[in-house]
Design a protein around this motif. Structure first.
Motif, PDB file in Angstrom:
ATOM      1  N   ILE A  22       0.828  -1.213   0.000  1.00 13.99           N
ATOM      2  CA  ILE A  22       0.000   0.000   0.000  1.00 13.99           C
ATOM      3  C   ILE A  22       0.860   1.261   0.000  1.00 13.99           C
ATOM      4  N   GLU A  23       2.081   1.148   0.511  1.00 18.74           N
ATOM      5  CA  GLU A  23       2.961   2.322   0.494  1.00 18.74           C
ATOM      6  C   GLU A  23       3.368   2.669  -0.940  1.00 18.74           C
ATOM      7  N   HIS A  24       3.555   1.657  -1.776  1.00 14.31           N
ATOM      8  CA  HIS A  24       3.827   1.923  -3.195  1.00 14.31           C
ATOM      9  C   HIS A  24       2.651   2.663  -3.829  1.00 14.31           C
ATOM     10  N   LEU A  25       1.448   2.193  -3.525  1.00  9.61           N
ATOM     11  CA  LEU A  25       0.259   2.821  -4.118  1.00  9.61           C
ATOM     12  C   LEU A  25       0.085   4.247  -3.598  1.00  9.61           C
ATOM     13  N   ARG A  26       0.358   4.450  -2.317  1.00  9.35           N
ATOM     14  CA  ARG A  26       0.223   5.792  -1.749  1.00  9.35           C
ATOM     15  C   ARG A  26       1.125   6.777  -2.497  1.00  9.35           C
ATOM     16  N   ARG A  27       2.352   6.344  -2.775  1.00 12.59           N
ATOM     17  CA  ARG A  27       3.292   7.241  -3.441  1.00 12.59           C
ATOM     18  C   ARG A  27       2.890   7.527  -4.879  1.00 12.59           C
ATOM     19  N   LYS A  28       2.302   6.530  -5.540  1.00 10.53           N
ATOM     20  CA  LYS A  28       1.935   6.728  -6.940  1.00 10.53           C
ATOM     21  C   LYS A  28       0.573   7.393  -7.118  1.00 10.53           C
ATOM     22  N   GLY A  29      -0.292   7.217  -6.140  1.00 12.14           N
ATOM     23  CA  GLY A  29      -1.634   7.781  -6.250  1.00 12.14           C
ATOM     24  C   GLY A  29      -2.564   6.861  -7.016  1.00 12.14           C
ATOM     25  N   VAL A  30      -2.202   6.639  -8.289  1.00 11.74           N
ATOM     26  CA  VAL A  30      -2.948   5.686  -9.118  1.00 11.74           C
ATOM     27  C   VAL A  30      -1.937   4.701  -9.691  1.00 11.74           C
ATOM     28  N   ALA A  31      -2.276   3.415  -9.677  1.00 14.90           N
ATOM     29  CA  ALA A  31      -1.356   2.408 -10.209  1.00 14.90           C
ATOM     30  C   ALA A  31      -2.128   1.317 -10.932  1.00 14.90           C
ATOM     31  N   THR A  32      -1.449   0.653 -11.843  1.00 15.48           N
ATOM     32  CA  THR A  32      -2.035  -0.477 -12.563  1.00 15.48           C
ATOM     33  C   THR A  32      -1.938  -1.732 -11.706  1.00 15.48           C
ATOM     34  N   TRP A  33      -3.072  -2.361 -11.467  1.00 14.54           N
ATOM     35  CA  TRP A  33      -3.088  -3.633 -10.730  1.00 14.54           C
ATOM     36  C   TRP A  33      -2.870  -4.737 -11.749  1.00 14.54           C
ATOM     37  N   ASP A  34      -1.601  -5.122 -11.919  1.00 18.23           N
ATOM     38  CA  ASP A  34      -1.248  -6.057 -12.981  1.00 18.23           C
ATOM     39  C   ASP A  34      -0.761  -7.378 -12.393  1.00 18.23           C
ATOM     40  N   GLY A  35      -0.436  -8.298 -13.272  1.00 14.75           N
ATOM     41  CA  GLY A  35       0.112  -9.573 -12.820  1.00 14.75           C
ATOM     42  C   GLY A  35      -0.926 -10.619 -12.439  1.00 14.75           C
ATOM     43  N   VAL A  36      -2.193 -10.330 -12.654  1.00 18.43           N
ATOM     44  CA  VAL A  36      -3.221 -11.344 -12.374  1.00 18.43           C
ATOM     45  C   VAL A  36      -3.087 -12.470 -13.395  1.00 18.43           C
ATOM     46  N   ARG A  37      -2.843 -13.687 -12.920  1.00 25.12           N
ATOM     47  CA  ARG A  37      -2.642 -14.826 -13.823  1.00 25.12           C
ATOM     48  C   ARG A  37      -3.485 -16.015 -13.387  1.00 25.12           C
ATOM     49  N   ASN A  38      -4.705 -15.715 -13.048  1.00 21.98           N
ATOM     50  CA  ASN A  38      -5.664 -16.749 -12.651  1.00 21.98           C
ATOM     51  C   ASN A  38      -6.953 -16.436 -13.403  1.00 21.98           C
ATOM     52  N   TYR A  39      -7.524 -17.456 -14.060  1.00 21.13           N
ATOM     53  CA  TYR A  39      -8.666 -17.187 -14.944  1.00 21.13           C
ATOM     54  C   TYR A  39      -9.900 -16.711 -14.188  1.00 21.13           C
ATOM     55  N   GLN A  40     -10.126 -17.246 -13.004  1.00 19.83           N
ATOM     56  CA  GLN A  40     -11.298 -16.792 -12.246  1.00 19.83           C
ATOM     57  C   GLN A  40     -11.172 -15.321 -11.888  1.00 19.83           C
ATOM     58  N   VAL A  41      -9.951 -14.924 -11.501  1.00 24.64           N
ATOM     59  CA  VAL A  41      -9.739 -13.531 -11.122  1.00 24.64           C
ATOM     60  C   VAL A  41      -9.802 -12.640 -12.372  1.00 24.64           C
TER      61      VAL A  41
END
Length: 160
Positions: A22-41
Motif C-alpha cells: 500500500i505504500e507503493h500505491l500511496r506514493r503513486k496515487g494511481v497504479a495499474t493492478w497487474d500480474g493477475v494470472r488466474n482465470y477466475q480472477v
DNA sequence: GCCAACGTTGGC
DNA sequence: GCCAACGTTGGC
C-alpha cells in the motif's frame, strides 16, 4: 447527467507488500493492478469489477498479514501490458495483442488504516469470520466482500 | 522452509 | 474427459 445506475461493490485485493504494497500505491496515487494470472480472477476483472467500486488492500505472504487500507477502482479492465513484455515475469508467450489473455485495472489510493487489521482478527471476529476471502483453500487474489464486512474492517482499521 | 490445498498441463 | 504430475499460493 444521471447518477451511475450500478451499485458500488466491495472487494478485497491481495498483494505481497515486498512486490507491491500500500505504500507503493500511496506514493503513486494511481497504479495499474497487474500480474493477475488466474482465470477466475481475470473473469472478475472483466465482468464484475467496475469503476467506482471500493477495495481493501490486503498484504499477503509477509510478516504482518492483514488489511492495510482502502483503494478505489478507477478504470475498466484493459489488457495487462506485462503479458507482452518478454522481460517480465508475467510475460505470456501464448497471449497476443489481438486476443489478450490477461487483464488489469487501475486503482487509486484512498487511505492507509491507522492500524493493520491482522488476518487472525478477521478470523475471530463474529461479523467477519465467514468472509469468502477466509474460506479454507481460497486462492483467489480478488474476492468480493459485503458492504457490512467492508465497513467493519474499516472501523477496525481506523480504531486506535 | 514446510506443507496443505488448489490450479494447470498434458498424455492417453 | 480423466487424472497424475507438477507448479503456485500463502499461512505458519
Amino acid at each position: 447527467m444521471s447518477a451511475k445506475s450500478t451499485t458500488v461493490r466491495y472487494w478485497l485485493f491481495k498483494s505481497e507488500p515486498k512486490v507491491f504494497g500500500i505504500e507503493h500505491l500511496r506514493r503513486k496515487g494511481v497504479a495499474t493492478w497487474d500480474g493477475v494470472r488466474n482465470y477466475q480472477v481475470r473473469n472478475l476483472l472483466r465482468s464484475e469489477v467496475r469503476v467506482g467500486d471500493r477495495a481493501l488492500f490486503y498484504h499477503s505472504s509477509t510478516k504482518d498479514v492483514g488489511v492495510a487500507g482502502e483503494m478505489e477502482v478507477v478504470s475498466e479492465a484493459f489488457p495487462d501490458p506485462l503479458q507482452f513484455d518478454p522481460k517480465s515475469d508475467y510475460f505470456d508467450k501464448g497471449s497476443t495483442k489481438a486476443a489478450p489473455r490477461w487483464l488489469a485495472v487501475k486503482m487509486k489510493y484512498l487511505r492507509t488504516f491507522k492500524r493493520l487489521v491482522p488476518l487472525a482478527e478477521l478470523r475471530t471476529d463474529q461479523q467477519l469470520k465467514n468472509m469468502r476471502t477466509l474460506v479454507r483453500g481460497n486462492r483467489l487474489s480478488i474476492t468480493e466482500v459485503t458492504k457490512s464486512e467492508y465497513e467493519k474492517i474499516c472501523l477496525l482499521g481506523n480504531a486506535v
